[in-house]
Enzyme design. Structure first.
Site, mmCIF file in Angstrom:
data_model
loop_
_atom_site.group_PDB
_atom_site.id
_atom_site.type_symbol
_atom_site.label_atom_id
_atom_site.label_comp_id
_atom_site.label_asym_id
_atom_site.label_seq_id
_atom_site.Cartn_x
_atom_site.Cartn_y
_atom_site.Cartn_z
ATOM 1 N N ARG A 43 0.741 -1.041 0.291
ATOM 2 C CA ARG A 43 0.146 0.231 -0.446
ATOM 3 C C ARG A 43 0.933 1.036 0.432
ATOM 4 O O ARG A 43 0.587 2.293 0.403
ATOM 5 C CB ARG A 43 -1.098 -0.004 1.320
ATOM 6 N N GLY A 89 5.604 13.637 14.567
ATOM 7 C CA GLY A 89 5.382 13.872 13.390
ATOM 8 C C GLY A 89 4.709 15.705 14.039
ATOM 9 O O GLY A 89 5.485 16.551 14.474
ATOM 10 N N ASP A 203 1.220 24.276 13.051
ATOM 11 C CA ASP A 203 0.124 25.460 12.541
ATOM 12 C C ASP A 203 -0.311 25.471 13.811
ATOM 13 O O ASP A 203 0.166 25.043 14.635
ATOM 14 C CB ASP A 203 -0.875 25.200 11.020
HETATM 15 N N1 HPA Z 1 -5.801 18.780 13.734
HETATM 16 C C1 HPA Z 1 -4.752 17.376 13.351
HETATM 17 N N2 HPA Z 1 -3.293 17.440 13.252
HETATM 18 C C2 HPA Z 1 -2.830 18.305 12.811
HETATM 19 C C3 HPA Z 1 -2.978 18.976 12.629
HETATM 20 C C4 HPA Z 1 -4.265 19.571 12.784
HETATM 21 O O1 HPA Z 1 -4.756 20.680 13.147
HETATM 22 N N3 HPA Z 1 -2.067 20.771 12.036
HETATM 23 C C5 HPA Z 1 -1.152 19.102 12.163
HETATM 24 N N4 HPA Z 1 -1.298 18.046 12.605
#
Ligand code: HPA
Length: 234
Positions: A43, A89, A203
């Site tokens: 995958r 992550g 972010d």
């Molecule tokens: N939400 C979920 N996962 C994420 C986000 C978010 O705003 N930003 C980076 N990973």
């Protein structure tokens, strides 16, 4: 071999880094590991094993969201005897105290996922990381002068939020929102293994700002060094 990971016995190290994006797994293998070899392409969810500072380390993509991570991590724990797993992550910051590019070491994971209610019904489990990995990562971050915030994250099933539940968890101290850590921590508890999530704020949910691609690359490198140094410790 397992259903979604096509690796022969012994091909996966007992220490594994877990990026969501399989292309990140490839990038990590090619740029941070020595003698990396691909053990899985099923995958397109790449997995590689190589060495870092002389120790065998694997890096396996998990996909996005808890059900996807659950498949890969269950197979790693159940069929490949993986002992230590660190998610690398990104998260959205929901705290004034977690600036863009800063690292969050998630010392707990709140979640809206039905995976928890399917397991525990009306009872509530507290998904927490390995103290050993958290302690090691925190101290290593201090040593290298990297600011690392220790706080809970929110692992939501929604990326495009419809309910803003995170606002309640923010009041209780959660600092970042992502989509995987609660299931990783719960599986580690289930199988008696060690897990940790190291997340960089890509972010801000609070003000809508986001890192540039170049900033993400630099931050990512710093986070990788921290994760690798943590997973090979001991
Ligand atoms: N939400 C979920 N996962 C994420 C986000 C978010 O705003 N930003 C980076 N990973």
């Amino acid at each position: 071999m397992s259903t979604h990971i096509n690796a022969p016995e012994g091909a996966i190290a007992d220490r594994v880094l877990l990026p969501g994006d399989p292309l990140r797994a490839k990038f990590i293998a090619e740029n941070f590991l020595e003698d990396a070899k691909c053990y899985n392409e099923v995958r397109g969810m790449y997995g590689f094993t190589g060495t870092y500072k002389g120790k065998k380390v694997s890096v396996q993509g998990t996909g996005m969201g808890q059900p996807s991570l659950s498949i890969y991590v269950t197979e790693l724990f159940k069929f490949y005897n993986v002992q230590k797993a660190i998610r690398v992550g990104t998260c959205g910051s929901i705290s004034e105290d977690l600036k863009l590019r800063e690292v969050l070491l998630a010392n707990g994971a709140c979640t809206d996922s039905s995976l928890q209610s399917q397991r525990f019904g009306l009872l509530h489990f507290a998904p927490v990381p390995s103290f050993n990995l958290l302690y090691t990562a925190y101290n290593r971050a201090k040593e290298i002068g990297m600011k690392a915030k220790v706080a809970p994250c929110v692992s939501s099933d929604f990326f495009y939020d419809i309910n803003e539940n995170w606002k309640l968890w923010k009041k209780y101290g959660a600092a970042g929102i992502e989509m995987e850590s609660a299931e990783l921590y719960t599986l580690a508890a289930q199988y008696g293994r060690e897990a940790l999530s190291i997340l960089t704020a890509s972010d801000s949910i609070l003000d809508g700002t986001a890192t540039t691609a170049e900033e993400r690359q630099t931050t990512f490198k710093e986070m990788m060094m921290l994760a690798l140094d943590t997973i090979v410790a001991e």
